[in-house]
Every structure is written in C-alpha cells, then in structure tokens.
Design an enzyme around this catalytic site. Structure first.
Site, PDB file in Angstrom:
ATOM      1  N   ASP A   1      -1.047  -1.034   5.711  1.00 57.73           N
ATOM      2  CA  ASP A   1      -0.916  -0.465   7.049  1.00 57.73           C
ATOM      3  C   ASP A   1      -1.859  -1.152   8.023  1.00 57.73           C
ATOM      4  OD1 ASP A   1       0.908   1.319   6.151  1.00 57.73           O
ATOM      5  OD2 ASP A   1      -0.524   2.976   5.892  1.00 57.73           O
TER       6      ASP A   1
ATOM      7  N   ASP B   1      -4.099  -0.166   9.904  1.00 56.17           N
ATOM      8  CA  ASP B   1      -5.185   0.717  10.334  1.00 56.17           C
ATOM      9  C   ASP B   1      -6.429   0.435   9.489  1.00 56.17           C
ATOM     10  OD1 ASP B   1      -4.633   1.749   7.871  1.00 56.17           O
ATOM     11  OD2 ASP B   1      -3.801   3.652   8.592  1.00 56.17           O
TER      12      ASP B   1
ATOM     13  N   ASP C   1      -7.897   2.040   7.045  1.00 62.24           N
ATOM     14  CA  ASP C   1      -7.698   2.172   5.606  1.00 62.24           C
ATOM     15  C   ASP C   1      -6.940   0.982   5.038  1.00 62.24           C
ATOM     16  OD1 ASP C   1      -9.049   4.406   5.122  1.00 62.24           O
ATOM     17  OD2 ASP C   1      -7.299   5.761   4.961  1.00 62.24           O
TER      18      ASP C   1
ATOM     19  N   GLU D   1       0.843  -1.197   0.000  1.00 61.53           N
ATOM     20  CA  GLU D   1       0.000   0.000   0.000  1.00 61.53           C
ATOM     21  C   GLU D   1       0.880   1.249   0.000  1.00 61.53           C
ATOM     22  OE1 GLU D   1      -2.258   0.256   3.627  1.00 61.53           O
ATOM     23  OE2 GLU D   1      -2.951   2.300   3.218  1.00 61.53           O
TER      24      GLU D   1
END
Ligand code: 0RA
Length: 647
Positions: free
Chosen positions: A498, A500, A502, A425
């Site tokens: 990541d 998180d 997103d 990403e």
C-alpha cells in the site's frame, strides 16, 4: 578561429564521431548513470594526480546554467606541442581517444570497466567544454563544441609559478542525454565522499549553485574513518584494525572491525573502483583472515570451551565490516559487470601482507584479539544451531521448492526469463491480484502483516518465520551463502504494498530480507517496486489515475479545460462534475483496476531497485532496521512523506 578545425584533423573527427554514435559503449548508458559518469571521469583524472602526490584539492561545482566545473591543483595538463600530433598536448588529451592518461607508465591509472575512457569522451559528449590549465607560471585555455576545438590553445594570463592545476567546465549535450542533463548533487556527493575516504590526503568539495547545497569531504583517517562511518549505527567490539603495506609495486590498505551485526559488509576497491564482484584481492584477504585468526586462537588457547566447533571463514566474517583498497598498475577486470579483479599475483600479495601485519597487530593488542576470537566462536555456535534448525526445516520440506507454499498462486510458464512474482501486502489485495493477473506469466504471493525484521534476528529465528519461509520456497533459490540466483523461479520479483506508512515499512522489511539474504537478485536488478496509483479522478464516464500529486493536478487542469461550465460548487476547488478518490490501499481496487493501473506490463510503471551505491543502501537498511533509535527518527523526519527506498 585560427585554423579550420572542422576539416584539419580527420582522425579527431572520426574519434569524436565514434563516441557520439555509440556513447553507451564508452560511458555505459545515456541515462542518469552515464551523465554522472562524465563527472567521475574528470574527477578520476584529478585523483590520479593526487595519487602521484601532485594534487590535494578537487572542487566540483554544479553551475547555475546546468553546466559543471571540476577544478584541481594537479600539475595541469601539459600544453607543449605534441611531437607526433603537432598540436598542443592539451588539445591531444582533450580530443584524441585514449590519449587522456598519463604518459608515464608507473601511475595507477584506472583502466578497466567503464572507467578511464578519458576526458576526450567527456568532451565529445558535451555541447561545449572549456578547459583552463595553470602551468609554468601561465594560464592557458581552449574551448570546444561537441569535441571540436574552437581555437588553438591560447595563453590567457600569468600566475604564480607554484600555482598549477586544471579546470574543466562542460555542458552535457542534450542531443546525447535525451532523458535529462540535470546533475544530482546527492549522486555526485556520495561518490566524492567515497573518494575522499579512499584518498586521505585529498580534500574534495562539491557545491550546487542551483539548489544551494554544499559539502566538503576530507578524512585524515582515510579508510579507518570509512569503516567507522559504515558502522555508525551498529554496536562495535573494538576500534578498527588498520593494515598497510606494499609488495611488488602493489600498495595495500585495509581497515576492519567487528560489530554485533549478523552479516558481513566488505567493500573492496581497486584503483578507487568498487569491485562489487570481488576478485583476487578479496579472496586473499578472506584466506589470510581465517588462517591468521585460527592460528592465533590455537596458539593462545582461546577456544578452550568450544572444542567441538571449528571456526570457518564464515564465522570470521559475521559482523565484519571491512574496506580493502589496493592499487594495481594494470588491473584486469572480469565478471558480468567488469567489477571483479582477475590479477592472480594480487591474491598472494594481499594474503601475505595481511598474514604478516595482522599477526603483528594481534601480538601487540591481545585484548582485542581475545574479544574477536570469542565473538567468532559465538558465531560458530550460532551457525551450528542454525544448521541444525535448517536441517530440521529442510527435512520437513518447507524450503524445498517442490513444495510451494499454499498461498502462492503460481504462473503456468516456467521459464524465469518470462515470469514474474508479485509479493503482495495482505490477503485481500492478494485476492484482487490473483484475479486480475495474467496467470500465464504472473505469480502472486500474498504476505500477511509485517514480516520479521531480519536485521535484528538470528538465522534460526528467520527460518522459523512463515512469511519468510514462503518467500524462500516460492523463489526457490535458497538463501544466504547457499543462495543461487540461477535457480530463481522468476525473472522479476515485484513488491506491491500500500502507498501508506505501513506499506512503506513492509516494503522496507521485504527489501532488507532480499538485500541481506538474496543480494544477487538486488545486484542484478531483478527486484522491482510496483507503483499503484494514489488517486482516481472521474468525470462522467471518463476515469483517470494519478500516481502522484503533480499528475493529479495536471489531470484536474485538463478536466477543467474541457469543462464548458464554470465551477459552481463553492465547497471545492474541483471542476464541475469531477470527483477524486484517494486510494488508501490496494484492497480498494477491483481486479481489473489493479491490472490496468499496476500490473499490466504494457501500461504499468515499476521502480527497479538498484544498488548503484552499495554504501548508501547499507546505511539505509542499518538506519531503518537497526537498533539505534535516534538515527532512524532523524532519517524518517528528513525523508518525511513516505520513504521511497529506491536505494
Ligand atoms: C596528461 C598528462 C599529465 C597530466 C594530465 C594529463 C592531467 C589530466 C587531468 C584532467 C583533469 N585534471 C588533470 N590533471 C592532469 C601529466 C603531467 C606532467 O607530466 O606534468
């Protein structure tokens, strides 16, 4: 003890020893899958009783002590003295390999793949096992340790003559299942739900005395309800078509319906086993579906406006959700994972039955027939448009693996057996990964931002998406129906996003794409999820990484233990001199850190994505990526933190 079993039956001991020496040969593996297989093995026997019409209830219970009980209301395992072995038939079934099955030949006893190895295998792999049988107005029992009977089968009471059944309680042996012997409610419940859909006359309940979970599955509508459940979050065009029949001793049951989805979703079962690799029953169904619909459409002039397009099998499968369930007395299972039905006679049986019954159904339900044909004609038009788009793209050489995407940092080795690609990403993390990797066997493909949600887009749109195009080109094995896993340029595909919300969303988008268009990679276990650390904990020169909160706390405790001074900082709970930083994204790690924590095969952990449960996988993708908002919200709330799509 009434008799010295340890020495009395040398064959039994040899059999048990063989199972305990090579458990994986009998149950696949000694990890979580094998552990849960033990339960399925016993439950299969209870279900077999229900196929004969002798049983209507199965109760599974994870007990407080970690053991498990499976109880049914079947005929009960016979207890009379076995003419050859000269001991109770119950003891024979429980201790002699392959004696577990029915002695009668016309039952559809499951006998392929890993199924049908017999309860004696479960017994051999249990620290202890207790069986209780109710039969002929009496209750009997016998106990075993690692498969060895502790006493002769004994009478332990009286029951009503009509009250029959078998109850097996066992404790999996920690000497065999070294990783864990803890049963997982959800794993067991998913299989029980599936079995209840496939066997409408049976009620299966499961409870977990440790966690307090409890569910009962009983679906009077059987596979019709199964199909509805699979399409729960989709917009469907009609209520399910149901076909049932039997020919040459092969009962066939099929339910299907069409939704506005773009892919198909067919679950094919033989004797309650999901035949992931398909086989003759599936191909018989597909052939009959295409032929019957085409001749119905021709006969009723239903594709007038679309003269130029001919409807193919693919058109009749777009948006199709189907459950096929056949029972075969002596199934031959083939294929890599032994989940492909080989019996050639089944092809013509299914083909004939479906042809006949579906024609009848369409004559009786012309409105539904018309709707389906119109829907499939639209699919044909879209397919034609997609083909044109694909040709265009192909002409531009974008999908050609000779033209690798510019952003790809390829590896130098070309043998897929040794190579892996990180799909990363963001460009900045991609940059770190490119510098940190071992360029001999690790390739890096950075993706920018969110990729397209393939669940909601037509193939033409999907093929226009830059990020998707670069994944297709880098992997180099085509997509969809043209996908050929053997051409894949990498052995492992590792998704690195990541930690998180997103990142989790992007990971799901990538997984959805791979699952829908390169499914074989998922099925053969070639997709992985990288596990970057969440925290860096520092004390003086010493640096430690923690991958979750538990690990963080353990490291902190260790640092505290080694600290000679008391914590003097009143504002924090941290031991003196210790700092914690939470990684917000991969981009915060320098190349060396990324290598050490996440990419070095010697030290990293990667999660393998598996579709052990294809139904659950399908539901997760529908839920997260489909149109319906409510189920998505419910799913996300239920799986709070960040949904870990370990399907
Ligand atoms: C052997 C023969 C028969 C039934 C069974 C085994 C049997 C095994 C299990 C395991 C769990 N539940 C079970 N129920 C039955 C046939 C019995 C007969 O012919 O009466």
């Amino acid at each position: 003890m009434s008799k010295d079993y340890q020495a009395s039956n040398i064959n039994v001991l040899k059999g048990l020893e063989a199972v305990r020496k090579r458990p994986a040969m009998y149950i696949g593996d000694v990890g979580s899958r094998g552990l849960h297989h033990l339960v399925n093995e016993v439950v299969d026997n209870s279900i077999d009783e229900s196929l004969g019409g002798y049983n209507d209830i199965v109760m599974v219970s994870i007990n407080k002590d970690g053991s498990i009980t499976i109880e049914d209301r079947g005929r009960g395992i016979p207890i009379d003295i076995h003419p050859i072995e000269k001991v109770s038939a119950l003891e024979v079934v429980m201790t002699i390999l392959h004696a577990g099955g029915k002695f009668d030949k016309d039952s559809y006893k499951v006998s392929g793949g890993l199924h049908g190895v017999g309860v004696s295998v479960v017994n051999a792999l249990s620290e202890w096992l207790v069986v209780e049988v109710k039969r002929d107005g009496k209750k009997y029992s016998q106990e075993y340790r690692r498969g060895i009977p502790q006493y002769d089968v004994k009478e332990i009471g009286f029951v009503n003559k009509k009250d029959t059944g078998t109850k097996v309680t066992f404790m999996p042996d920690a000497e065999i299942f070294t990783a864990s012997t803890k049963f997982k409610f959800s794993t067991l419940a998913e299989r029980m739900r599936e079995l209840a859909y496939l066997n409408k006359n049976i009620s299966i309940s499961i409870k977990d005395e440790i966690e307090g979970d409890d569910e009962t599955f009983h679906f009077k509508g059987g596979i019709i309800e199964f199909v509805k459940y699979l399409d729960e979050n989709k917009t469907v065009f009609h209520s399910p078509v149901y076909i049932e029949g039997e020919k040459d001793n092969v009962p066939v049951e099929i339910a299907f319906e069409y939704s506005d989805a773009y892919s198909d979703n067919i679950f094919a079962y033989v004797n309650n086993i999901n035949t992931h690799e398909g086989g003759t029953h599936l191909s018989g169904f597909k052939t009959a579906l295409t032929r019957t619909f085409n001749s119905y459409a021709a006969k009723n002039n239903l594709i007038k406006g679309n003269k130029k397009v001919t409807l193919t099998g693919d058109d009749f499968r777009e948006g199709l959700t189907a459950v096929i369930s056949v029972k075969v007395a002596e199934p031959q299972f083939e294929g890599q994972t032994k989940t492909k039905l080989g019996n050639s006679e089944v092809r013509s049986i299914v083909e004939m039955l479906v042809g006949e019954k579906l024609s009848e159904y369409l004559e009786e339900n012309p409105a539904i027939g018309k709707k389906i044909i119109e829907k499939c004609a639209r699919a044909a038009e879209a397919r034609e448009a997609a083909r044109k788009a694909r040709d265009l793209v192909r002409r531009k050489n974008v999908l050609d693996s000779m033209h690798l995407p510019g952003k790809l940092a390829d590896c130098s080795i070309s043998d897929p057996e040794h190579t892996e690609i990180y799909i990363v990403e963001g460009d900045s993390a991609g940059g770190s990964a490119k510098m940190g990797r071992d360029r001999r066997f690790q390739a890096i493909l950075p993706l920018k931002g969110k990729i397209l949600n393939v669940e909601k887009a037509k193939l033409t749109k999907i093929l226009e998406n830059t990020e998707i195009k670069s994944m297709i080109a880098a992997i180099g094995a085509g997509i969809g129906l043209e996908f050929n896993a053997e051409k894949a340029r990498y052995g492992k595909i590792i998704i690195m996003t990541d930690a998180d919300v997103d990142g989790s969303h992007i990971r799901t988008l990538i997984l959805t794409f791979l699952y829908r268009y390169m499914k074989e990679l998922v099925e053969t276990g070639r997709i992985y999820i990288a596990q970057p650390p969440l925290y860096k904990i520092k004390k003086g020169k010493e640096e430690k990484y923690a991958y979750d909160d538990d690990e963080r706390d353990k490291i902190l405790l260790r640092f505290q233990g080694s600290s000679t001074e008391a914590n003097t900082n009143p504002d924090s709970n941290l031991p003196k001199g210790v700092t914690i930083s939470r990684y917000k994204g991969l981009g915060e790690m320098n190349p060396d850190q990324l290598w050490d924590t996440t990419m070095n095969p010697e030290t990293r952990t990667v999660l393998q994505v598996n579709v052990e449960n294809a139904i659950a996988a399908d539901k997760i993708f529908d839920t997260l990526m489909g149109d319906a908002v409510e189920p998505r919200r419910a799913f996300i709330e239920k799986n709070a933190k960040y949904a870990n799509i370990d399907i």
